[in-house]
Write a protein that holds these residues in place. Structure first.
Motif, PDB file in Angstrom:
ATOM      1  N   THR A 112      21.760  -6.328 -15.249  1.00  0.00           N
ATOM      2  CA  THR A 112      20.716  -5.209 -15.130  1.00  0.00           C
ATOM      3  C   THR A 112      19.945  -4.867 -16.594  1.00  0.00           C
ATOM      4  O   THR A 112      20.667  -4.918 -17.480  1.00  0.00           O
ATOM      5  CB  THR A 112      21.283  -3.818 -14.806  1.00  0.00           C
ATOM      6  OG1 THR A 112      21.787  -4.042 -13.337  1.00  0.00           O
ATOM      7  CG2 THR A 112      20.043  -2.773 -14.364  1.00  0.00           C
ATOM      8  N   ILE A 125      22.283   5.366 -12.178  1.00  0.00           N
ATOM      9  CA  ILE A 125      23.295   4.649 -11.750  1.00  0.00           C
ATOM     10  C   ILE A 125      22.383   3.171 -11.221  1.00  0.00           C
ATOM     11  O   ILE A 125      21.190   3.464 -10.801  1.00  0.00           O
ATOM     12  CB  ILE A 125      23.839   5.009 -10.197  1.00  0.00           C
ATOM     13  CG1 ILE A 125      24.322   6.453 -10.482  1.00  0.00           C
ATOM     14  CG2 ILE A 125      24.666   4.151  -9.563  1.00  0.00           C
ATOM     15  CD1 ILE A 125      24.843   7.291  -9.195  1.00  0.00           C
ATOM     16  N   GLY A 126      23.089   2.069 -11.388  1.00  0.00           N
ATOM     17  CA  GLY A 126      22.312   1.127 -11.013  1.00  0.00           C
ATOM     18  C   GLY A 126      22.526   0.656  -9.618  1.00  0.00           C
ATOM     19  O   GLY A 126      23.047   1.481  -8.809  1.00  0.00           O
ATOM     20  N   LEU A 127      21.893  -0.262  -9.056  1.00  0.00           N
ATOM     21  CA  LEU A 127      22.229  -0.904  -7.826  1.00  0.00           C
ATOM     22  C   LEU A 127      22.221  -2.304  -7.607  1.00  0.00           C
ATOM     23  O   LEU A 127      21.562  -3.109  -7.196  1.00  0.00           O
ATOM     24  CB  LEU A 127      21.019  -0.448  -7.037  1.00  0.00           C
ATOM     25  CG  LEU A 127      21.001  -0.873  -5.349  1.00  0.00           C
ATOM     26  CD1 LEU A 127      22.229  -0.210  -4.664  1.00  0.00           C
ATOM     27  CD2 LEU A 127      19.917  -0.040  -4.520  1.00  0.00           C
ATOM     28  N   HIS A 129      25.835  -3.769  -7.602  1.00  0.00           N
ATOM     29  CA  HIS A 129      27.367  -3.916  -7.215  1.00  0.00           C
ATOM     30  C   HIS A 129      27.439  -2.677  -6.013  1.00  0.00           C
ATOM     31  O   HIS A 129      26.949  -1.597  -5.962  1.00  0.00           O
ATOM     32  CB  HIS A 129      28.250  -3.646  -8.428  1.00  0.00           C
ATOM     33  CG  HIS A 129      28.099  -4.624  -9.536  1.00  0.00           C
ATOM     34  ND1 HIS A 129      28.181  -6.053  -9.069  1.00  0.00           N
ATOM     35  CD2 HIS A 129      27.546  -4.451 -10.849  1.00  0.00           C
ATOM     36  CE1 HIS A 129      27.944  -6.308 -10.455  1.00  0.00           C
ATOM     37  NE2 HIS A 129      27.495  -5.650 -11.218  1.00  0.00           N
ATOM     38  N   GLU A 131      30.178  -0.812  -5.792  1.00  0.00           N
ATOM     39  CA  GLU A 131      30.575   0.560  -6.162  1.00  0.00           C
ATOM     40  C   GLU A 131      29.242   1.314  -6.627  1.00  0.00           C
ATOM     41  O   GLU A 131      29.408   2.714  -6.139  1.00  0.00           O
ATOM     42  CB  GLU A 131      31.300   0.409  -7.383  1.00  0.00           C
ATOM     43  CG  GLU A 131      32.631  -0.589  -7.174  1.00  0.00           C
ATOM     44  CD  GLU A 131      32.337  -2.114  -7.803  1.00  0.00           C
ATOM     45  OE1 GLU A 131      33.221  -2.742  -8.256  1.00  0.00           O
ATOM     46  OE2 GLU A 131      31.097  -2.468  -7.539  1.00  0.00           O
ATOM     47  N   GLU A 132      28.305   0.809  -6.993  1.00  0.00           N
ATOM     48  CA  GLU A 132      26.948   1.606  -7.290  1.00  0.00           C
ATOM     49  C   GLU A 132      26.508   2.303  -6.229  1.00  0.00           C
ATOM     50  O   GLU A 132      26.100   3.395  -5.867  1.00  0.00           O
ATOM     51  CB  GLU A 132      26.172   0.660  -8.047  1.00  0.00           C
ATOM     52  CG  GLU A 132      26.892   0.426  -9.487  1.00  0.00           C
ATOM     53  CD  GLU A 132      25.709  -0.690 -10.143  1.00  0.00           C
ATOM     54  OE1 GLU A 132      25.546  -0.198 -11.380  1.00  0.00           O
ATOM     55  OE2 GLU A 132      25.076  -1.409  -9.556  1.00  0.00           O
ATOM     56  N   ILE A 136      25.905   6.050  -5.016  1.00  0.00           N
ATOM     57  CA  ILE A 136      24.725   6.747  -4.650  1.00  0.00           C
ATOM     58  C   ILE A 136      24.634   7.516  -3.377  1.00  0.00           C
ATOM     59  O   ILE A 136      24.236   8.630  -3.433  1.00  0.00           O
ATOM     60  CB  ILE A 136      23.633   5.571  -4.733  1.00  0.00           C
ATOM     61  CG1 ILE A 136      23.346   5.075  -5.980  1.00  0.00           C
ATOM     62  CG2 ILE A 136      22.175   6.128  -4.181  1.00  0.00           C
ATOM     63  CD1 ILE A 136      22.382   3.855  -6.003  1.00  0.00           C
ATOM     64  N   VAL A 259      18.154   6.348  -9.883  1.00  0.00           N
ATOM     65  CA  VAL A 259      18.743   5.020  -9.862  1.00  0.00           C
ATOM     66  C   VAL A 259      17.855   4.156 -10.606  1.00  0.00           C
ATOM     67  O   VAL A 259      16.781   4.097 -10.305  1.00  0.00           O
ATOM     68  CB  VAL A 259      18.867   4.707  -8.107  1.00  0.00           C
ATOM     69  CG1 VAL A 259      19.118   3.473  -8.073  1.00  0.00           C
ATOM     70  CG2 VAL A 259      19.409   5.870  -7.393  1.00  0.00           C
ATOM     71  N   GLN A 425      36.182   8.851  -6.523  1.00  0.00           N
ATOM     72  CA  GLN A 425      35.790   8.384  -7.972  1.00  0.00           C
ATOM     73  C   GLN A 425      36.630   9.200  -8.893  1.00  0.00           C
ATOM     74  O   GLN A 425      36.405   9.179  -9.940  1.00  0.00           O
ATOM     75  CB  GLN A 425      34.404   8.654  -8.118  1.00  0.00           C
ATOM     76  CG  GLN A 425      33.558   7.748  -7.174  1.00  0.00           C
ATOM     77  CD  GLN A 425      32.088   8.302  -6.975  1.00  0.00           C
ATOM     78  OE1 GLN A 425      31.457   8.577  -8.056  1.00  0.00           O
ATOM     79  NE2 GLN A 425      31.262   8.064  -5.785  1.00  0.00           N
TER      80      GLN A 425
END
Length: 452
Positions: A112, A125-127, A129, A131-132, A136, A259, A425
């Protein structure tokens, strides 16, 4: 017997190893796959995982279950010394170690792209994987529960605000799916007014979805805005400190969920820790037949494909054009890479990679989508059906196809599940605090959160 080392178990790496197992005899080569995750993420399903339309585990394809003839090494390749035919692997626990090989296939993928925006590292938060995507979804569901117990005011408004930064396919699909989930979810909360939902999509360019032409992109913007979203074109994120979003246009607001989907960057290992040739972007220099090197000077026994490789785009018809980093190319490059490695082992010439686009299709929320193939544009429900049909056929293995299709049928009858499992989490809090809620402000003595 030669050793083929596959660096990375993503799209290109998984398909390379999977097809090599089918094409090579057991006595022809030993296959090793190195990846820190025990699964390949089917990324086109991440927006639907985020919205609860696909179960999280069904978007992950187990390496050990499907690569039965390969040796799976759980770790990250941190350096490639091709001169010595050696890679350095860093496992999750224990010291680094070396693995020797005869042939290497570098399919490490991109990472990313991060920018030095204050607050992003702490809040966003990324998008990329599974888990991400799960985080979200759980963050949104938990925010609804918290907001429903608060009176109208700034804190409640922040909890009902979501911000996506980046208007590419990943960002737009994730944003549209989350908006669809929130619009459906608010009906189960009589304490909340649908007008309180604030969804912001921030894009630095003048248009979103650069993979489609201008008019379909404008239609997507209009469609999102009709559903209550705000699309900020020509805007960048200046700050996100403590969840307070500041845009370059001067607009400011508090957002519980941020995100980050700004795009891809070169893999640090490929860019800085290999003696294989890279270009000015930090991408692996690859020939049209996926061998590392130039057309005049290939590197023996080194191959590359996927998002970390600058693969010439022969279908583009432009000198110097390379394939865009997406799933469509990564899958097909992985399959061809396996064929070419097998051909080279048997003394045959590898074939060049040529792929003419099948078009682009995107989900825009439940029952909404867009598809474009050259001048043909299909919008709405038919495009959404095409999106689901294509991806249920494209996800590897019949086991995964059946599981995903079964979830879709169940959701069509009973609706999407709206249970939040955000507590997974931080699983020790309930044990340590004796059942005190996750939101408890005071941490007990000796308690250490998972993030530490």
């Amino acid at each position: 017997m030669r050793t083929i080392l596959v660096v990375g178990g993503g799209y290109a790496g998984f398909y390379t190893a999977w097809k090599l197992e089918k094409k090579l005899r057991r006595d022809e080569a030993r296959i090793i796959v190195v990846d820190p995750r025990p699964y390949m993420t089917y990324q086109p399903f991440l927006p639907e995982v985020l919205a609860g339309s696909v179960e999280a585990r069904h978007a992950a394809v187990s390496l050990r279950r499907h690569l039965r003839r390969s040796t799976i090494v759980a770790g990250s390749v941190v350096a490639i010394d091709h001169a010595r035919r050696t890679v350095t692997v860093r496992p999750a626990e224990g010291p680094e170690f070396a693995i020797e090989y005869d042939i290497v296939a570098v399919t490490a993928g991109a990472v990313t792209r991060k920018l030095a925006v204050p607050g992003v590292a702490e809040q966003a938060i990324g998008l990329k994987h599974v888990e991400e995507a799960v985080a979200i979804r759980d963050r949104l569901l938990t925010a609804f529960d918290r907001a429903s117990a608060l009176p109208p005011g700034p804190r409640r408004q922040a909890l009902l605000t979501a911000t996506f930064v980046g208007g590419g396919f990943s960002g737009v699909e994730g944003f549209a799916e989350l908006l669809s989930l929130a619009s459906a979810l608010v009906r189960s909360y009589p304490e909340l007014d649908p007008a309180e939902l604030n969804f912001h999509l921030v894009e630095a360019g003048k248009r979103i979805l650069p993979e489609v032409s201008e008019e379909p992109g404008k239609w997507v913007v209009r469609s999102l805005e009709k559903r209550g979203a705000r699309v900020h074109l020509g805007a960048t994120l200046v700050s996100a400190l403590d969840g307070h979003v500041v845009l370059s246009t001067g607009e400011e607001f508090d957002s519980e969920l941020i995100v980050w989907t700004v795009g891809n960057a070169a893999n640090p290992m490929v860019r800085s820790h290999t003696d294989l040739p890279i270009d000015r972007r930090g991408m692996l220099v690859v020939r049209s037949d996926l061998r590392v090197g130039t057309e005049d000077a290939p590197i023996p026994d080194a191959w590359g494909a996927g998002d970390d490789a600058a693969v010439p785009d022969l279908a583009a018809g432009r000198p110097g054009a390379t394939t865009v980093p997406n799933a469509q190319h990564a899958v097909r490059q992985g399959k061809l890479l396996a064929k070419n490695i097998a051909a080279a082992l048997r003394g045959r010439e590898p074939k060049p990679y040529v792929h003419h686009s099948l078009g682009t299709v995107a989900t825009l929320g439940l029952g909404r989508g867009i598809f474009q193939y050259r001048g043909l544009v299909i919008k709405g429900f038919p495009a959404w059906l095409m999106h689901r049909g294509y991806h249920v056929l494209a996800v590897p293995s019949w086991e995964r196809k059946v599981r995903v299709f079964a979830i879709w049928l169940t959701a069509a009858v009973f609706g999407r599940d709206i249970v939040s499992l955000a507590s997974v989490q931080d699983p020790r809090r309930a044990f340590v605090t004796g059942g005190e809620p996750l939101e408890a402000r005071a941490e007990p003595p000796g308690y250490r959160a998972r993030s530490e």
